[in-house]
Design a protein around this motif. Structure first.
Motif, short mmCIF file in Angstrom:
data_model
loop_
_atom_site.label_atom_id
_atom_site.label_comp_id
_atom_site.label_asym_id
_atom_site.label_seq_id
_atom_site.Cartn_x
_atom_site.Cartn_y
_atom_site.Cartn_z
N PRO A 255 -17.19 1.38 -19.24
CA PRO A 255 -16.90 2.44 -20.20
C PRO A 255 -16.77 3.81 -19.53
CG PRO A 255 -19.21 1.80 -20.34
CD PRO A 255 -18.58 0.90 -19.34
N SER A 256 -15.74 4.52 -19.90
CA SER A 256 -15.55 5.93 -19.53
C SER A 256 -15.65 6.23 -18.05
CB SER A 256 -16.55 6.82 -20.29
OG SER A 256 -16.38 6.68 -21.67
N PRO A 257 -14.80 5.61 -17.22
CA PRO A 257 -14.75 6.05 -15.82
C PRO A 257 -14.32 7.51 -15.73
CG PRO A 257 -12.88 4.64 -16.34
CD PRO A 257 -13.78 4.59 -17.52
N VAL A 258 -14.67 8.16 -14.64
CA VAL A 258 -14.34 9.58 -14.48
C VAL A 258 -12.83 9.76 -14.45
CG1 VAL A 258 -14.50 11.56 -12.92
CG2 VAL A 258 -16.48 10.06 -13.25
N PRO A 259 -12.27 10.57 -15.34
CA PRO A 259 -10.81 10.79 -15.33
C PRO A 259 -10.36 11.41 -14.01
CG PRO A 259 -11.77 11.60 -17.38
CD PRO A 259 -12.91 11.28 -16.46
N GLY A 260 -9.25 10.92 -13.47
CA GLY A 260 -8.77 11.42 -12.18
C GLY A 260 -7.95 12.69 -12.28
N ILE A 261 -8.47 13.69 -12.99
CA ILE A 261 -7.66 14.86 -13.36
C ILE A 261 -8.17 16.18 -12.79
CG2 ILE A 261 -7.01 13.76 -15.55
CD1 ILE A 261 -9.10 15.71 -16.87
N TYR A 262 -9.28 16.18 -12.06
CA TYR A 262 -9.97 17.43 -11.77
C TYR A 262 -9.49 18.16 -10.52
CZ TYR A 262 -13.31 15.66 -15.21
OH TYR A 262 -13.89 15.18 -16.36
N SER A 263 -8.79 17.47 -9.62
CA SER A 263 -8.51 18.07 -8.32
C SER A 263 -7.04 18.25 -8.00
CB SER A 263 -9.16 17.21 -7.22
OG SER A 263 -8.84 15.84 -7.39
N ASP A 264 -6.15 17.58 -8.70
CA ASP A 264 -4.72 17.67 -8.41
C ASP A 264 -4.19 19.05 -8.82
OD1 ASP A 264 -2.00 17.41 -8.11
OD2 ASP A 264 -1.83 15.52 -9.22
N PRO A 265 -3.63 19.83 -7.88
CA PRO A 265 -3.08 21.13 -8.25
C PRO A 265 -2.00 21.04 -9.32
CG PRO A 265 -3.24 20.93 -5.86
CD PRO A 265 -3.53 19.57 -6.42
N GLU A 269 -2.32 23.11 -15.09
CA GLU A 269 -1.90 23.47 -16.45
C GLU A 269 -2.57 22.56 -17.48
OE1 GLU A 269 2.16 23.21 -19.10
OE2 GLU A 269 2.36 23.89 -17.02
N TYR A 270 -2.69 21.28 -17.13
CA TYR A 270 -3.36 20.34 -18.03
C TYR A 270 -4.82 20.73 -18.22
CZ TYR A 270 -5.08 15.86 -19.84
OH TYR A 270 -5.67 14.87 -20.60
N ARG A 271 -5.49 21.07 -17.14
CA ARG A 271 -6.90 21.45 -17.24
C ARG A 271 -7.07 22.75 -18.04
NH1 ARG A 271 -6.54 19.59 -11.84
NH2 ARG A 271 -6.40 21.71 -11.02
N THR A 272 -6.08 23.61 -18.00
CA THR A 272 -6.13 24.83 -18.80
C THR A 272 -5.87 24.52 -20.27
OG1 THR A 272 -5.39 26.14 -16.91
CG2 THR A 272 -5.09 27.12 -19.08
N TRP A 273 -5.10 23.49 -20.54
CA TRP A 273 -4.82 23.05 -21.91
C TRP A 273 -6.04 22.37 -22.54
CZ3 TRP A 273 -4.44 18.09 -24.14
CH2 TRP A 273 -3.74 18.00 -25.35
N LEU A 274 -6.83 21.67 -21.72
CA LEU A 274 -8.00 20.95 -22.23
C LEU A 274 -9.14 21.91 -22.54
CD1 LEU A 274 -8.17 17.92 -19.76
CD2 LEU A 274 -7.75 17.77 -22.22
N PRO A 275 -9.86 21.69 -23.63
CA PRO A 275 -11.03 22.53 -23.90
C PRO A 275 -12.20 22.15 -23.00
CG PRO A 275 -10.86 20.80 -25.56
CD PRO A 275 -9.63 20.69 -24.69
N LEU A 276 -13.01 23.15 -22.67
CA LEU A 276 -14.20 22.88 -21.86
C LEU A 276 -15.17 21.98 -22.62
CD1 LEU A 276 -16.13 23.32 -19.49
CD2 LEU A 276 -16.82 25.48 -20.55
N PHE A 277 -15.32 22.23 -23.92
CA PHE A 277 -16.31 21.48 -24.71
C PHE A 277 -15.66 20.22 -25.27
CE2 PHE A 277 -17.78 25.85 -24.57
CZ PHE A 277 -19.08 25.66 -24.13
N GLY A 278 -15.26 19.35 -24.36
CA GLY A 278 -14.67 18.07 -24.70
C GLY A 278 -15.18 17.03 -23.73
N ILE A 279 -14.67 15.82 -23.86
CA ILE A 279 -15.17 14.71 -23.05
C ILE A 279 -14.99 14.98 -21.56
CG2 ILE A 279 -12.96 13.46 -23.19
CD1 ILE A 279 -16.39 11.78 -23.30
#
Length: 448
Positions: A255-265, A269-279
């Protein structure tokens, strides 16, 4: 007031790991549902030996995806086969980044030619919606959050009740006045109960027989009561939040592996679109395995056992990376660790029965040669008389019967050497296959 983004949180914390690392984090269990009805041991036993009812109505997000481009956007950003995806069928949706790391899976049900419901933790839903909006796809989205996060409270749009266990089919026949049509695994069939129409999805947990009944919330109470009443002579047991969180350890689902989204430059823009107070900003990391590099927590769908779901007959983001990774002998293997009961009592229970154990901590798995892997989920499984861990292990140590040790502890995080000897206790463990349950491993999806 400006809503903080995931990227804001990373910048403030100094790194993705700095944001997510939370030593001693409490393990997640489903909200709203009672923690226990008759005790977690009896509730686990019910789906192994009798019949169990599980209420899945409250803890998942549902997203309705509809429009002329619904299939196209899902196929462009998911690795699944959409050429063979029937209306009424469900699949484990596998979205990946351009580097081939999973974003987090979800259950995707095809409701019509261009209509789907994507259910589960919302990371995969965010991924699809962002790319649809950014790419100008002709598609609409309606989201129903889980009950703990639904604005203003209120009821879910859908009920979901699982009936599981060796007596599941007998109970279902009692409720509907006879057997429902034989249905392939992860396919659904329409059913009617006292004039109320909904669907039955052929589904199981820990390899046991059963169905998941899904329909409009207005019918929830009537359907629930019908199962309870018909189940009394069969010893039906309702399953609470504690026991519900454990069958994935047997069935081999991580369940819920760490999304591979945190380090790719390219995903800034995606990380800016996502809210901080989310999964993506609030699902914690903890355990004895610690790395300053968030990439060390990313997972390939191959490591999760999703290789058979990957379809290279279409172009999708991450396709080239997955082609390169296919057959890579360096990828870790998903295994089950059977923890030594004496060590569990000593380390977790202080010399006594540890009772209920549930942890999503990333604990180090070691051999005499050093680090060999990491645990993904650990839980007490009373019917098999053991505490089991799902783990990702280097191929050299993944053979069933291999002896390893699990380092049980909470690394303090940034500021302390990841390899520091912090005196954490060791629990001996034996590598076994994943799924651990034989039926789940050999027959579960045979008629898919």
């Amino acid at each position: 007031m400006t809503t903080l983004s995931l990227q804001d949180g990373i910048d403030e914390a100094g790194s993705p790991v700095g944001l997510l690392w939370k030593p001693g984090a409490e393990p997640w269990t489903p909200e709203v549902v009672a923690r226990e009805y008759v005790g977690w041991r009896r509730e686990q036993a019910a789906w192994h030996e009798g019949v169990a009812l599980l209420n899945l109505s409250h803890h998942m997000y549902d997203m309705w995806i509809e429009g002329p481009d619904a299939t196209r956007v899902l196929a462009d950003y998911g690795a699944n086969d959409f050429e063979r995806f029937a209306v009424g069928q469900a699949k484990q949706y596998v979205p990946v980044t351009r580097h081939g790391n999973i974003v987090t899976d979800g259950i995707l049900s095809r409701e019509g030619e261009e209509a789907y419901i994507l259910s589960g933790v919302p990371a995969s839903q965010h991924w699809v919606q962002y790319h649809a909006e950014r790419g100008g796809y002709d598609v609409s989205f309606v989201t129903d959050p889980s009950s703990a996060f639904r604005p203003g409270g209120g009821d879910p749009k859908l009920f979901r009740y699982q009936i599981q266990g060796p007596l599941a089919l007998e109970l279902i026949a009692r409720v509907f006045g006879g057997p429902i049509p034989e249905t392939k695994f992860f396919h659904s069939t329409p059913v009617t109960l006292d004039g109320r129409a909904f669907k039955a999805l052929r589904h199981g947990m820990a390899g046991q027989a059963g169905y998941e009944f899904i329909g409009p919330w207005e019918h929830a109470g009537h359907v629930h009561e019908a199962f309870l009443k018909a189940g009394e002579p069969l010893g039906l047991v309702q399953v609470g939040a504690l026991a519900y969180a454990t069958p994935s350890v047997e069935s081999g689902w991580v369940p819920s592996p760490v999304p591979g989204i945190y380090s790719d430059p390219d995903l800034a823009e995606y990380r800016t679109w996502l809210p901080l107070f989310g999964i993506e900003g609030k699902r914690p990391l903890n355990g004895s395995f610690f790395s300053e590099n968030i990439d060390d927590y990313y997972v390939s769908p191959y490591e999760l056992g999703y290789g058979k779901m990957i379809h290279f007959g279409h172009d999708f983001q991450g396709r080239d990376a997955l082609l390169k990774a296919k057959g890579d002998g360096g990828l870790r293997r998903k295994v089950t660790l059977v923890l030594d009961p004496d060590d569990v009592r000593r380390v977790v229970g202080g010399g006594e029965d540890p009772g209920f154990v549930l942890s999503y901590a990333r604990q180090r798995v070691e051999t005499s040669a050093g680090l060999a892997g990491v645990t993904m989920q650990t839980a007490s499984i009373d019917p098999v008389g053991a505490v089991l861990s799902q783990a990702l292990i280097d191929a050299a140590h993944a053979e069933p019967g291999t002896e390893v040790v699990v380092v049980w502890g909470e690394h303090p995080g940034p500021g302390t050497d990841p390899e520091a000897d912090l005196g954490f206790p060791r629990i001996r463990a034996t590598v076994q296959p994943s799924p651990f349950d034989r039926h789940a491993r050999t027959e579960y999806r045979r008629n898919a």
